[in-house]
Design a protein around this motif. Structure first.
Motif, PDB file in Angstrom:
ATOM      1  N   ALA A  13       0.834  -1.206   0.000  1.00 66.05           N
ATOM      2  CA  ALA A  13       0.000   0.000   0.000  1.00 66.05           C
ATOM      3  C   ALA A  13       0.866   1.252   0.000  1.00 66.05           C
ATOM      4  CB  ALA A  13      -0.937  -0.005   1.208  1.00 66.05           C
ATOM      5  N   PHE A  14       1.935   1.239   0.789  1.00 65.75           N
ATOM      6  CA  PHE A  14       2.845   2.376   0.842  1.00 65.75           C
ATOM      7  C   PHE A  14       3.490   2.618  -0.529  1.00 65.75           C
ATOM      8  CE2 PHE A  14       7.159   3.969   1.171  1.00 65.75           C
ATOM      9  CZ  PHE A  14       6.959   5.169   1.825  1.00 65.75           C
ATOM     10  N   GLU A  15       3.990   1.555  -1.146  1.00 64.29           N
ATOM     11  CA  GLU A  15       4.658   1.706  -2.446  1.00 64.29           C
ATOM     12  C   GLU A  15       3.698   2.194  -3.523  1.00 64.29           C
ATOM     13  OE1 GLU A  15       6.613  -2.064  -3.052  1.00 64.29           O
ATOM     14  OE2 GLU A  15       8.264  -1.513  -1.687  1.00 64.29           O
ATOM     15  N   GLU A  16       2.469   1.691  -3.501  1.00 63.93           N
ATOM     16  CA  GLU A  16       1.468   2.153  -4.472  1.00 63.93           C
ATOM     17  C   GLU A  16       1.149   3.631  -4.245  1.00 63.93           C
ATOM     18  OE1 GLU A  16      -1.081   2.648  -7.497  1.00 63.93           O
ATOM     19  OE2 GLU A  16       0.230   0.914  -7.196  1.00 63.93           O
ATOM     20  N   SER A  17       0.996   4.024  -2.990  1.00 63.67           N
ATOM     21  CA  SER A  17       0.718   5.437  -2.684  1.00 63.67           C
ATOM     22  C   SER A  17       1.889   6.320  -3.075  1.00 63.67           C
ATOM     23  CB  SER A  17       0.410   5.608  -1.196  1.00 63.67           C
ATOM     24  OG  SER A  17      -0.776   4.944  -0.858  1.00 63.67           O
ATOM     25  N   ALA A  18       3.109   5.856  -2.828  1.00 64.81           N
ATOM     26  CA  ALA A  18       4.294   6.639  -3.199  1.00 64.81           C
ATOM     27  C   ALA A  18       4.367   6.803  -4.714  1.00 64.81           C
ATOM     28  CB  ALA A  18       5.562   5.966  -2.670  1.00 64.81           C
ATOM     29  N   ARG A  19       4.087   5.730  -5.455  1.00 63.20           N
ATOM     30  CA  ARG A  19       4.078   5.821  -6.925  1.00 63.20           C
ATOM     31  C   ARG A  19       3.018   6.796  -7.398  1.00 63.20           C
ATOM     32  NH1 ARG A  19       5.272   0.504  -6.864  1.00 63.20           N
ATOM     33  NH2 ARG A  19       3.097  -0.132  -6.794  1.00 63.20           N
ATOM     34  N   SER A  20       1.835   6.704  -6.812  1.00 60.16           N
ATOM     35  CA  SER A  20       0.749   7.614  -7.197  1.00 60.16           C
ATOM     36  C   SER A  20       1.119   9.056  -6.905  1.00 60.16           C
ATOM     37  CB  SER A  20      -0.542   7.254  -6.453  1.00 60.16           C
ATOM     38  OG  SER A  20      -0.999   5.991  -6.843  1.00 60.16           O
ATOM     39  N   TYR A  21       1.773   9.282  -5.780  1.00 55.20           N
ATOM     40  CA  TYR A  21       2.204  10.630  -5.396  1.00 55.20           C
ATOM     41  C   TYR A  21       3.156  11.202  -6.441  1.00 55.20           C
ATOM     42  CZ  TYR A  21       3.801  14.412  -2.325  1.00 55.20           C
ATOM     43  OH  TYR A  21       4.088  15.639  -1.781  1.00 55.20           O
ATOM     44  N   VAL A  22       4.153  10.420  -6.799  1.00 59.11           N
ATOM     45  CA  VAL A  22       5.144  10.881  -7.773  1.00 59.11           C
ATOM     46  C   VAL A  22       4.505  11.008  -9.158  1.00 59.11           C
ATOM     47  CG1 VAL A  22       7.312  10.267  -8.945  1.00 59.11           C
ATOM     48  CG2 VAL A  22       7.110  10.007  -6.464  1.00 59.11           C
ATOM     49  N   ASP A  23       3.694  10.023  -9.559  1.00 62.62           N
ATOM     50  CA  ASP A  23       3.052  10.053 -10.885  1.00 62.62           C
ATOM     51  C   ASP A  23       2.107  11.241 -11.033  1.00 62.62           C
ATOM     52  OD1 ASP A  23       4.417   7.750 -11.516  1.00 62.62           O
ATOM     53  OD2 ASP A  23       2.662   6.418 -11.358  1.00 62.62           O
ATOM     54  N   ALA A  24       1.476  11.642  -9.943  1.00 61.91           N
ATOM     55  CA  ALA A  24       0.563  12.791  -9.985  1.00 61.91           C
ATOM     56  C   ALA A  24       1.324  14.116  -9.974  1.00 61.91           C
ATOM     57  CB  ALA A  24      -0.415  12.740  -8.820  1.00 61.91           C
ATOM     58  N   ARG A  25       2.652  14.026  -9.870  1.00 65.13           N
ATOM     59  CA  ARG A  25       3.531  15.210  -9.856  1.00 65.13           C
ATOM     60  C   ARG A  25       3.169  16.158  -8.710  1.00 65.13           C
ATOM     61  NH1 ARG A  25       6.291  14.500 -14.522  1.00 65.13           N
ATOM     62  NH2 ARG A  25       5.187  13.813 -16.363  1.00 65.13           N
ATOM     63  N   LEU A  26       2.850  15.541  -7.564  1.00 61.90           N
ATOM     64  CA  LEU A  26       2.563  16.347  -6.380  1.00 61.90           C
ATOM     65  C   LEU A  26       3.856  17.001  -5.908  1.00 61.90           C
ATOM     66  CD1 LEU A  26       0.082  13.882  -4.694  1.00 61.90           C
ATOM     67  CD2 LEU A  26      -0.452  16.107  -5.678  1.00 61.90           C
ATOM     68  N   PRO A  27       3.754  18.082  -5.154  1.00 66.75           N
ATOM     69  CA  PRO A  27       4.953  18.809  -4.734  1.00 66.75           C
ATOM     70  C   PRO A  27       5.938  17.927  -3.974  1.00 66.75           C
ATOM     71  CG  PRO A  27       2.977  20.066  -4.213  1.00 66.75           C
ATOM     72  CD  PRO A  27       2.527  18.703  -4.673  1.00 66.75           C
ATOM     73  N   GLY A  28       7.215  18.084  -4.267  1.00 67.19           N
ATOM     74  CA  GLY A  28       8.255  17.319  -3.601  1.00 67.19           C
ATOM     75  C   GLY A  28       8.598  16.070  -4.391  1.00 67.19           C
ATOM     76  N   ASP A  29       9.116  15.087  -3.678  1.00 69.35           N
ATOM     77  CA  ASP A  29       9.564  13.854  -4.319  1.00 69.35           C
ATOM     78  C   ASP A  29       9.199  12.666  -3.431  1.00 69.35           C
ATOM     79  OD1 ASP A  29      11.349  14.024  -2.192  1.00 69.35           O
ATOM     80  OD2 ASP A  29      13.075  14.512  -3.437  1.00 69.35           O
ATOM     81  N   ALA A  30       9.811  11.524  -3.692  1.00 71.23           N
ATOM     82  CA  ALA A  30       9.513  10.318  -2.910  1.00 71.23           C
ATOM     83  C   ALA A  30       9.856  10.507  -1.434  1.00 71.23           C
ATOM     84  CB  ALA A  30      10.260   9.117  -3.492  1.00 71.23           C
ATOM     85  N   ASP A  31      10.931  11.249  -1.140  1.00 73.36           N
ATOM     86  CA  ASP A  31      11.273  11.504   0.266  1.00 73.36           C
ATOM     87  C   ASP A  31      10.232  12.405   0.936  1.00 73.36           C
ATOM     88  OD1 ASP A  31      13.534   9.926   0.220  1.00 73.36           O
ATOM     89  OD2 ASP A  31      14.893  11.583  -0.222  1.00 73.36           O
ATOM     90  N   THR A  32       9.705  13.347   0.189  1.00 76.39           N
ATOM     91  CA  THR A  32       8.628  14.194   0.716  1.00 76.39           C
ATOM     92  C   THR A  32       7.441  13.329   1.096  1.00 76.39           C
ATOM     93  OG1 THR A  32       9.337  15.996  -0.736  1.00 76.39           O
ATOM     94  CG2 THR A  32       7.131  16.174   0.228  1.00 76.39           C
ATOM     95  N   PHE A  33       7.102  12.384   0.210  1.00 82.63           N
ATOM     96  CA  PHE A  33       5.990  11.484   0.502  1.00 82.63           C
ATOM     97  C   PHE A  33       6.268  10.659   1.759  1.00 82.63           C
ATOM     98  CE2 PHE A  33       4.077   7.309   0.397  1.00 82.63           C
ATOM     99  CZ  PHE A  33       2.739   7.653   0.374  1.00 82.63           C
ATOM    100  N   LEU A  34       7.480  10.126   1.887  1.00 79.84           N
ATOM    101  CA  LEU A  34       7.835   9.312   3.054  1.00 79.84           C
ATOM    102  C   LEU A  34       7.655  10.096   4.348  1.00 79.84           C
ATOM    103  CD1 LEU A  34       9.061   6.855   4.502  1.00 79.84           C
ATOM    104  CD2 LEU A  34      11.322   7.819   3.990  1.00 79.84           C
ATOM    105  N   VAL A  35       8.175  11.315   4.395  1.00 76.21           N
ATOM    106  CA  VAL A  35       8.076  12.120   5.617  1.00 76.21           C
ATOM    107  C   VAL A  35       6.615  12.495   5.882  1.00 76.21           C
ATOM    108  CG1 VAL A  35       8.810  14.264   6.738  1.00 76.21           C
ATOM    109  CG2 VAL A  35      10.450  12.922   5.415  1.00 76.21           C
ATOM    110  N   LEU A  36       5.867  12.804   4.823  1.00 78.19           N
ATOM    111  CA  LEU A  36       4.448  13.121   4.966  1.00 78.19           C
ATOM    112  C   LEU A  36       3.687  11.901   5.507  1.00 78.19           C
ATOM    113  CD1 LEU A  36       2.328  15.327   4.480  1.00 78.19           C
ATOM    114  CD2 LEU A  36       2.090  14.452   2.155  1.00 78.19           C
ATOM    115  N   TYR A  37       3.997  10.725   4.989  1.00 74.36           N
ATOM    116  CA  TYR A  37       3.379   9.484   5.452  1.00 74.36           C
ATOM    117  C   TYR A  37       3.646   9.278   6.945  1.00 74.36           C
ATOM    118  CZ  TYR A  37       2.948   4.424   6.202  1.00 74.36           C
ATOM    119  OH  TYR A  37       2.644   3.193   6.722  1.00 74.36           O
ATOM    120  N   LEU A  38       4.899   9.429   7.342  1.00 73.42           N
ATOM    121  CA  LEU A  38       5.252   9.224   8.753  1.00 73.42           C
ATOM    122  C   LEU A  38       4.568  10.249   9.653  1.00 73.42           C
ATOM    123  CD1 LEU A  38       9.033   8.411   8.285  1.00 73.42           C
ATOM    124  CD2 LEU A  38       7.201   6.796   8.860  1.00 73.42           C
ATOM    125  N   ALA A  39       4.522  11.493   9.218  1.00 75.35           N
ATOM    126  CA  ALA A  39       3.871  12.533  10.026  1.00 75.35           C
ATOM    127  C   ALA A  39       2.365  12.287  10.134  1.00 75.35           C
ATOM    128  CB  ALA A  39       4.146  13.910   9.433  1.00 75.35           C
TER     129      ALA A  39
END
Length: 192
Positions: A131-157
């Motif tokens: 689920a995490f990897e799919e969400s991270a891919r979707s985040y990057v594919d949607a060109r949301l602000p930041g990158d994969a590390d941004t998603f990781l920190v956002l997920y943890l927070a």
């Protein structure tokens, strides 16, 4: 083993409710039968034992909690990949999880139980990682602000925010949750 898929789903949903309200120790076939309002002995016809019930509950929680990736992607594309749009997505995530409070609390119970049950831990690791990897891919594919590390920190927070919200609800009042989500996103996600 019982073969009625609708009844199996109802029993697993009942197990999730039992986990959320009574914890892992309260998860018995009798408790599931009672919660599902079925005759005593029904759950034992569908599951080989408590381990199977734990495993099925873990898998079902992820089905219940997984948003439709196409809908999330469409929303991102329609609004444009901005921090404000991402804040809206995170607020929607919090609302979705709050709407399935039992599912989230049951997942916490399963995570704790997984520290004592290696097979459950393997399954939860696999499900959560997928689920995490799919969400991270979707985040990057949607060109949301930041990158994969941004998603990781956002997920943890956000998982920390949800843990506080569900386990100590008076610490973070509901009135502040939207503002806290906005603060989390603003501190983590870079301005474009």
């Amino acid at each position: 083993m019982g073969r009625n898929p609708e009844r199996r789903t109802a029993l697993v949903d009942a197990a999730i409710e039992v986990l959320a309200q009574e914890g892992a120790r309260g998860l018995t076939f009798r408790a599931v039968d009672t919660r599902a309002a079925v005759p005593v002995g029904t759950a034992s016809n569908y599951f080989t034992g408590r381990d199977d019930l734990f495993m099925q509950a873990g898998a079902r929680i992820h089905v219940r909690n997984t948003p439709d990736p196409d809908a999330v992607g469409e929303e991102a594309r329609a609004a444009g990949p901005t921090r404000e749009m991402l804040t809206g997505l995170m607020r929607a995530l919090v609302r979705r999880m709050a709407d399935d409070r039992s599912g989230y609390l049951a997942l916490l119970e399963l995570r704790l139980e997984a520290t004592r049950r290696p097979a459950l831990q393997r399954q939860l690791n696999q499900n959560v990682r997928a689920a995490f990897e799919e969400s991270a891919r979707s985040y990057v594919d949607a060109r949301l602000p930041g990158d994969a590390d941004t998603f990781l920190v956002l997920y943890l927070a956000m998982t920390g925010l949800m843990l506080e919200h569900f386990t100590l609800p008076e610490m973070l009042s509901d009135a502040r949750i939207d503002q806290l989500v906005e603060t989390v996103v603003a501190r983590i996600v870079p301005l474009e």
